[in-house]
Design a protein around this motif. Structure first.
Motif, PDB file in Angstrom:
ATOM      1  N   PRO A 170      -3.185  -0.357  12.192  1.00 20.75           N
ATOM      2  CA  PRO A 170      -3.249  -1.326  13.515  1.00 20.75           C
ATOM      3  C   PRO A 170      -4.491  -1.765  14.454  1.00 20.75           C
ATOM      4  CG  PRO A 170      -4.017   1.341  14.156  1.00 20.75           C
ATOM      5  CD  PRO A 170      -3.781   0.904  12.815  1.00 20.75           C
ATOM      6  N   ASN A 171      -5.104  -1.973  13.854  1.00 22.50           N
ATOM      7  CA  ASN A 171      -6.189  -2.984  14.597  1.00 22.50           C
ATOM      8  C   ASN A 171      -6.005  -4.194  14.015  1.00 22.50           C
ATOM      9  OD1 ASN A 171      -7.668  -1.106  15.280  1.00 22.50           O
ATOM     10  ND2 ASN A 171      -8.735  -0.786  12.635  1.00 22.50           N
ATOM     11  N   GLY A 172      -4.801  -4.940  13.048  1.00 24.19           N
ATOM     12  CA  GLY A 172      -4.025  -5.713  12.791  1.00 24.19           C
ATOM     13  C   GLY A 172      -2.491  -6.116  12.605  1.00 24.19           C
ATOM     14  N   GLN A 173      -2.604  -6.763  11.838  1.00 23.28           N
ATOM     15  CA  GLN A 173      -0.670  -6.599  11.401  1.00 23.28           C
ATOM     16  C   GLN A 173      -0.811  -6.148   9.870  1.00 23.28           C
ATOM     17  OE1 GLN A 173       1.568  -6.543  13.317  1.00 23.28           O
ATOM     18  NE2 GLN A 173       0.120  -6.863  15.222  1.00 23.28           N
ATOM     19  N   ALA A 174      -1.878  -6.546   9.090  1.00 23.35           N
ATOM     20  CA  ALA A 174      -1.678  -6.350   7.661  1.00 23.35           C
ATOM     21  C   ALA A 174      -2.546  -5.053   7.526  1.00 23.35           C
ATOM     22  CB  ALA A 174      -3.526  -7.540   6.913  1.00 23.35           C
ATOM     23  N   ASP A 175      -1.619  -4.464   5.962  1.00 26.89           N
ATOM     24  CA  ASP A 175      -1.552  -3.116   5.915  1.00 26.89           C
ATOM     25  C   ASP A 175      -2.645  -2.943   4.451  1.00 26.89           C
ATOM     26  OD1 ASP A 175      -0.363  -3.221   3.478  1.00 26.89           O
ATOM     27  OD2 ASP A 175       1.213  -3.133   3.836  1.00 26.89           O
ATOM     28  N   ILE A 176      -3.099  -2.311   4.258  1.00 28.61           N
ATOM     29  CA  ILE A 176      -4.406  -1.579   3.117  1.00 28.61           C
ATOM     30  C   ILE A 176      -3.842  -2.554   1.925  1.00 28.61           C
ATOM     31  CG2 ILE A 176      -3.465   0.895   2.042  1.00 28.61           C
ATOM     32  CD1 ILE A 176      -6.895  -0.199   3.310  1.00 28.61           C
ATOM     33  N   ASN A 177      -2.755  -2.622   1.294  1.00 26.81           N
ATOM     34  CA  ASN A 177      -2.393  -3.712   0.212  1.00 26.81           C
ATOM     35  C   ASN A 177      -3.046  -5.261  -0.004  1.00 26.81           C
ATOM     36  OD1 ASN A 177      -1.056  -1.647  -1.720  1.00 26.81           O
ATOM     37  ND2 ASN A 177       0.471  -1.779  -0.177  1.00 26.81           N
ATOM     38  N   LYS A 235       4.242  -5.461  12.946  1.00 30.76           N
ATOM     39  CA  LYS A 235       4.427  -5.643  13.500  1.00 30.76           C
ATOM     40  C   LYS A 235       5.660  -5.478  14.251  1.00 30.76           C
ATOM     41  CE  LYS A 235       3.718  -9.800  16.486  1.00 30.76           C
ATOM     42  NZ  LYS A 235       3.916 -11.227  16.341  1.00 30.76           N
ATOM     43  N   GLU A 236       6.797  -5.575  12.631  1.00 35.07           N
ATOM     44  CA  GLU A 236       7.814  -4.921  12.990  1.00 35.07           C
ATOM     45  C   GLU A 236       8.833  -4.121  13.516  1.00 35.07           C
ATOM     46  OE1 GLU A 236      12.865  -6.005  13.238  1.00 35.07           O
ATOM     47  OE2 GLU A 236      10.560  -7.153  13.239  1.00 35.07           O
ATOM     48  N   LYS A 237       8.227  -3.479  12.820  1.00 37.40           N
ATOM     49  CA  LYS A 237       7.683  -1.537  13.342  1.00 37.40           C
ATOM     50  C   LYS A 237       7.510  -1.185  14.596  1.00 37.40           C
ATOM     51  CE  LYS A 237       4.765   0.995  11.271  1.00 37.40           C
ATOM     52  NZ  LYS A 237       4.440   1.706  10.319  1.00 37.40           N
TER      53      LYS A 237
END
Length: 612
Positions: A338-345, A188-190
């Motif tokens: 980009p479908n939410g704020q969490a990443d793959i980790n 989100k910050e990026k």
């Protein structure tokens, strides 16, 4: 099985009966030649093992020990592929320990869309998939190998490696990932910094600081774009060791998974008793499993071309209607950027592939009667790999509940009851739109067109305030035959800003946006493309364009008589055909099939692609 999933699978099988039969006949003929080293002359074989050690030479002379070909996409400019630098030595050692031999068959080019986006080199990106397939085929053409290990991760690389492996479908192959980098700054910050830069509110130094804090170490980028979509699809197709997609580089678990993959491929060659050629693993059912997994997670729209090309390499004909119908019954189980704020980790920690696979299988959305590199069925793929107290690799059951409902959910409580992919159709042609990342309250857009033939011109128009209105931005002459179909990621920040300002805005293009497409409705991969006679070539500024992702309509609202009198816009594309090596690919570019046929130079266009 879900009746729609079953029906789509049967339709693919029926549509592909002749092409699949021809493919399997070719693979059966290749197998009859036996371990191919036996067909080599003494001079051929001596050349093939000249650089091997004495013991390895003896084993290769015997024709009873497996020789595994390694095809690597290593380079140390791509963060995702840098961890592969010592994989060949590790793989050779692991295979030596079980009495077999491995050789590096060859290397293939590996480019990064993240580096080339907005640059001339991006015009080679889609072409690189088929170049990788051809280069990999050259690597495997020496008749020295009983099986293969494919080292590749990113956007066009895995599809290219898989297409080539299917050309050698009488051999077994295991795909060996390297894993995602640890998480950087929040997504989100990026995105916020990118939008501020697009508005001129922060400088380039601040933007670079944010980007460097996001893409910060060895490993795959952590957002859910094409690279991570590749890993998920390939695992669901049974070509990875279970649970190996998203384990971080450098960890002991990653090391053990790599060793296990290396040793396991020796057990499934035609020299042993558990022969598992890739031609028997990649079937209509496993391809549908890959598509369902992609849709359930909001994966990259690039796979609406890649999976079609992969399927064609295995003798199957798949089209966008198959994707859309599967999407209509596939629940959305993840929210990954980009479908939410969490990443793959975060997805991995919440339960990852094991949880996802179990949920989809138990809901009847995945075919369980499939072959994989580790056996029949998906049971092993519903378990996660771990190290026991003695450091030994093992697989264990995952819990019945997700560890983070904001990222991963069961089928009983999905984020959405559909997979977020829609096919648009109308007089402008056919296109795909990814709806999974759109805001919930967004409505279809019908507005005047603002037309561009170069993505870089949009930024100037945005900064000049020419886009401060409801509009459909049309970026044409971006298709495969025109300039190689580059990604258009640089359009996302300014269009997002316009949307935030309250304007109704949409994008229509015969180019690509891929898995990083965002919250602006984007009708992408428009086919026929402008340079191939598509109506998009005739769109002019001010024409009203309808982008309706609810009804599936993509239309140019201009009188048919007027359109019949219009000439396509004349455009000189020569600047996009030269420089950065692009002049070397002219013949290939002209041979591209349409986007719905896989945007490939390797396979002829078949009328069956468009049949329902």
């Amino acid at each position: 099985m879900n009746p729609t999933v079953e029906a789509v699978t049967q339709r693919i099988e029926q549509r592909s009966a002749a092409t699949r039969r021809d493919y399997l006949a070719r693979m059966a003929a290749a197998r009859k030649k036996g371990p191919h080293r036996g067909a080599l002359s003494c001079g051929n074989l001596a050349h093939g093992f000249a650089a091997c050690g004495k013991e390895e030479k003896q084993e290769l002379r015997s024709l009873i020990k497996a020789n595994i070909g390694i095809v690597t996409a290593y380079n140390d400019m791509l963060s995702a592929h840098q961890p592969y630098h010592d994989y060949p030595d590790k793989i050779k050692q692991a295979i030596r320990e079980v009495g077999s031999v491995a050789q590096v068959a060859g290397g293939v080019p590996a480019m990064c869309d993240g580096v080339t986006q907005g640059q001339p080199g991006m015009d080679l990106s889609l072409l690189s998939r088929d170049v990788i397939a051809m280069a990999s085929a050259v690597s495997l053409s020496h008749n020295m190998f009983d099986g293969g290990l494919m080292l590749g991760i990113c956007d066009k690389i895995v599809p290219g490696l898989l297409i080539s492996a299917l050309s050698f479908g009488h051999l077994p192959f295991i795909f060996v990932p390297a894993g995602p980098m640890p998480s950087g700054i929040p997504n989100k910050e990026k995105a916020r910094i990118r939008e501020l830069y697009a508005e001129g509110k922060v400088g380039k130094d601040q933007l670079l600081d944010a980007e460097a804090a996001s893409y910060h170490s060895a490993g795959t980028c952590t957002f859910y774009g094409t690279a991570n979509s590749n890993q998920l699809v390939v695992e669901l197709m049974g070509l990875h060791l279970p649970g190996s997609s998203f384990v971080n580089p450098g960890s002991e678990l990653r090391e053990q998974l790599t060793r296990a993959a290396a040793q396991h491929v020796t057990r499934i060659t035609d020299l042993g008793s558990d022969y598992r050629p890739i031609s028997e693993i990649v079937t209509a059912k496993s391809l549908v499993n890959g598509i369902v997994g992609l849709l359930a997670t909001g994966g990259s729209t690039n796979h609406t071309m890649h999976i079609i090309a992969i399927a064609r390499a295995a003798g199957y004909l798949i089209n966008w209607s198959d994707f859309e119908e599967l999407s209509s019954v596939t629940p959305m189980l993840t929210r990954i950027y980009p479908n939410g704020q969490a990443d793959i980790n975060y997805f991995q920690r919440a339960g990852g592939m094991a949880f996802l696979t179990r949920e989809l299988r138990d809901a009847g959305l995945l075919h369980n009667d499939v072959e994989t590199v580790v056996g029949r069925g998906l049971d092993m793929y519903t378990k996660r790999p771990t190290l026991d107290d003695d450091g030994k690799l093992t697989w264990v059951e995952v819990g019945q509940e997700s560890l983070d409902d904001d990222v991963l959910r069961p089928c009983s409580r999905p984020f959405s009851d559909h997979g977020g992919l829609k096919v648009l159709d109308g007089n402008l042609g056919r296109a795909v739109i990814k709806t999974s990342s759109l805001p919930e309250d967004i409505e279809p857009v019908t507005a005047p067109a603002v037309v561009f033939t170069d993505q870089h011109d949009l930024d100037a128009a945005f900064k000049a305030g020419k886009l401060d209105k409801d509009c459909v931005v049309v970026v044409k002459y971006q298709g495969p035959k025109a300039i190689g179909m580059p990604e258009l990621h640089k359009l996302t920040p300014p269009l997002s800003v316009l949307q935030q300002r309250g304007y109704k805005v949409a994008l229509v293009t015969d180019g690509r946006m891929s898995g990083a497409s965002g919250k602006v409705p984007a009708a992408i991969h428009v086919t026929p493309e402008a340079v191939d006679g598509g109506l998009i070539a005739k769109v002019r500024d001010g024409d009203r364009v309808k982008v309706d992702f609810l009804t599936g309509e993509l239309s140019l609202l201009v009188d048919e008589q007027e359109l019949a009198q219009r000439e396509p816009e004349s455009i000189d594309l020569s600047d996009s055909h030269f420089g950065m090596g692009r002049e070397l690919f002219g013949n290939l570019r002209a041979s591209f099939s349409g986007a719905e046929q896989g945007a490939s130079v390797l396979f002829k266009e078949d009328s069956e692609y468009g049949e329902q």
